[in-house]
Design a protein around this motif. Structure first.
Motif, short mmCIF file in Angstrom:
data_model
loop_
_atom_site.label_atom_id
_atom_site.label_comp_id
_atom_site.label_asym_id
_atom_site.label_seq_id
_atom_site.Cartn_x
_atom_site.Cartn_y
_atom_site.Cartn_z
N GLU A 251 0.86 -1.19 0.00
CA GLU A 251 0.00 0.00 0.00
C GLU A 251 0.89 1.23 0.00
N GLY A 252 1.25 1.70 -1.17
CA GLY A 252 2.15 2.84 -1.27
C GLY A 252 3.32 2.50 -2.17
N GLU A 253 4.42 3.26 -2.00
CA GLU A 253 5.56 3.04 -2.89
C GLU A 253 6.41 1.86 -2.43
N GLY A 254 7.22 1.33 -3.33
CA GLY A 254 8.15 0.28 -2.98
C GLY A 254 7.99 -0.96 -3.84
N PHE A 255 9.01 -1.80 -3.82
CA PHE A 255 9.03 -3.01 -4.64
C PHE A 255 9.55 -4.17 -3.82
N TYR A 256 9.02 -5.37 -4.08
CA TYR A 256 9.63 -6.58 -3.53
C TYR A 256 10.90 -6.85 -4.33
N GLN A 257 11.89 -7.43 -3.65
CA GLN A 257 13.13 -7.78 -4.36
C GLN A 257 13.14 -9.28 -4.59
N VAL A 258 13.45 -9.69 -5.80
CA VAL A 258 13.55 -11.12 -6.08
C VAL A 258 14.91 -11.40 -6.72
N GLY B 155 8.58 6.54 3.50
CA GLY B 155 7.79 6.65 2.27
C GLY B 155 7.43 5.32 1.63
N ARG B 156 8.01 4.21 2.17
CA ARG B 156 7.64 2.90 1.60
C ARG B 156 6.27 2.48 2.14
N GLY B 157 5.52 1.80 1.30
CA GLY B 157 4.18 1.39 1.71
C GLY B 157 4.20 0.23 2.69
N LEU C 27 11.54 -3.93 1.48
CA LEU C 27 11.13 -3.33 0.22
C LEU C 27 12.23 -2.41 -0.30
N ALA C 28 12.30 -2.30 -1.64
CA ALA C 28 13.27 -1.39 -2.26
C ALA C 28 12.52 -0.17 -2.79
N SER C 29 13.13 0.99 -2.70
CA SER C 29 12.52 2.17 -3.31
C SER C 29 13.55 2.90 -4.16
N PHE C 30 13.05 3.69 -5.09
CA PHE C 30 13.93 4.35 -6.07
C PHE C 30 13.61 5.83 -6.13
N ALA C 31 14.62 6.62 -6.48
CA ALA C 31 14.39 8.06 -6.66
C ALA C 31 13.41 8.27 -7.80
#
Lengths: 262, 221
Positions: A98-105, A210-212, A175-179
């Motif tokens: 819910e919000g920004e961010g990505f799972y890393q695989v 800022g990560r969900g 979670l990973a986030s990016f600029a």
């Protein structure tokens, strides 16, 4: 008029790209975690036939130049990372962000890819993997005798083991986030990889910086809006048509020129 | 031979007018594109940028802004050259700057930089993150269409000094399209074609008259 034809041809090419993009968005309308993309048009460089401010033979200055544009190009296809619709699945291994961010695989070649698709499965040894069998990073192993799995909002994964009164924690999803997430490279299979434009990944706990937060039992659908895509398709088709008309017009002009010499 | 020269000149001008129509129609979906208008002057043709605003479309992207009022955003390229743009389809660069068409958007105090996480833009141009104002987008008054030189990529250059805008505001979650009016362009194309055709007829008549002059009037009996 040869130039007018070329300019109109760039217009037709650009609209063709837009239709292709609409097709891809609509094809993925039910793909979990899919982010729609949008083609961005830019006007091409201009030919300065007469630059403003140059001095004429009469001594005056050219007040307004004569710049001839050379058409349009598709500058970029930008991914729009707004939240997709949230769908309840009740599957304990589904979790949406819910919000920004990505799972890393972890890909089979050892590199890391990023995804918003949180439909995880267990592999033969109990590791959490994506639908394609790629390992979640950091790896989380569910014991084979576990009866219940709980994924907390902060990514903590706890399991209930028969005979134990308190659930035991087996790991925490990061979670990973990016600029600039729009700069990520889409590699298919709902996966993205880092690029020079995205900036490097910073990892951390879900729900911080800022990560969900994670929501167990839910999946994020695509953020494609069918109505918007239909409208885009119609406007692109009309723009394509009108550019074709310009080519016809230029062709007529050349025909007229051809008749000049009898 | 003024008649033939005149006809040739009209044909040349209408050829250029068609090129302008082609350019405008090719960019009918380019965000922030300003249409070009060809004006005939004594010393030849000139191309004006028409600054009339384009139509707005709603978008749910928080980084999409439409400039309202007679104003422009200021962008700066890698070479340090500043330009004006109405393309409010903003994105984040890898270096944390806000960008429009790959160029850095300028704020009141240098380039607009944002940290990771959600960004909120407000109608007065201020940029907020976590309830803190981090920058204010610079909006400048339009120097007028005649003082704008198109540079491609939605950017316009001007020789004038930039002045702060009096009525410039941002509409958040909206995008400004091109200000190309398809009906007007098609009508212009039709008049171009007809004018071209007529000039051709004039040139033909002129050459036939001349032929008669040499063949019949000048015939020695």
């Amino acid at each position: 008029m040869i130039r007018a034809m070329g300019i109109a041809a760039t217009g037709m090419g650009a609209q063709q790209n837009k239709i292709d993009n609409v097709a891809n968005n609509l094809a993925n309308v039910n793909t979990a975690g899919f982010k729609r993309s949008r083609v961005e048009f830019q006007d091409l460089m201009y030919l300065q036939n007469r630059a403003a401010g140059t001095t004429l033979e009469s001594g005056g200055q050219v007040p307004v130049g004569y710049d001839q544009g050379l058409g349009v190009r598709s500058g970029a296809t930008q991914r729009v990372f707004v939240q997709g619709s949230i769908e309840q699945t009740d599957n304990p291994l589904d979790a949406c962000i819910e919000g920004e961010g990505f799972y890393q695989v972890t890909l089979p070649n050892g590199t890391t890819a990023y995804t918003r698709d949180g439909s995880f499965k267990r592999d033969a040894t109990g590791n959490l993997v994506t639908s394609d069998g790629y390992l979640l990073n950091p790896a989380i192993t569910i014991p084979t005798n576990a009866t219940g799995v709980t994924i907390g909002g902060d990514g903590r994964v706890s399991v209930t083991i028969p005979g134990q009164t308190t659930p035991s924690e087996v790991g925490q999803i990061q979670l990973a986030s990016f600029a600039n997430p729009s700069g990520l490279t889409a590699v298919g299979r709902n996966l993205y990889t880092e690029s020079a434009a995205s900036g490097t990944a910073t990892t951390g706990t879900p729900g911080t910086e800022g990560r969900g937060a994670l929501q167990q039992g839910y999946l994020e659908g695509s953020n494609v809006k069918v109505v918007d895509e239909m409208v885009a398709m119609i406007t692109a088709q009309r723009a394509y048509e009108i550019n074709a008309k310009v080519i016809q017009g230029a062709d007529q002009m050349m025909g007229i020129l051809g008749e000049l010499k009898r | 031979m003024p008649l033939l020269a005149n006809a040739a000149n009209t044909m040349r001008i209408n050829d250029r007018r068609l090129e302008t129509v082609a350019q405008n129609l090719a960019n009918v979906e380019t965000p922030g594109f300003r249409r070009m208008m060809l004006v005939e002057r004594e010393q030849g043709v000139a191309a004006h940028v028409v600054t009339r605003p384009g139509s707005l479309t709603q978008s749910d992207n928080p980084l999409d802004v439409a400039v309202s009022g007679d104003a422009f955003l200021v962008v700066v390229g890698a070479d340090g050259q500043q330009g004006l743009t109405r393309n409010g389809h903003l994105s984040r660069g890898a270096d944390g700057t806000l960008q429009s068409g790959g160029l850095t958007v300028m704020g009141e105090e240098g380039p607009v930089r944002v940290a990771r996480g959600p960004v909120e833009l407000r109608p007065d141009g201020t940029v907020w993150q976590d309830d803190n104002q981090v920058a204010k987008v610079r909006l400048v008054a339009s120097p007028g269409g005649a003082r704008l030189v198109p540079a491609g990529n939605g950017v316009y250059l001007t020789p004038d000094a930039l002045r702060p805008s009096a009525d410039g505001k941002l509409e958040i979650g909206a995008l400004e399209g091109a200000n190309v009016d398809q009906l007007r362009e098609v009508t212009t194309m039709m008049t171009c074609l007809r004018a071209f055709e007529m000039s051709q007829k004039i040139a033909l008549t002129d050459s036939e008259t001349r032929k008669k002059l040499t063949d019949e009037v000048g015939r020695s009996r």
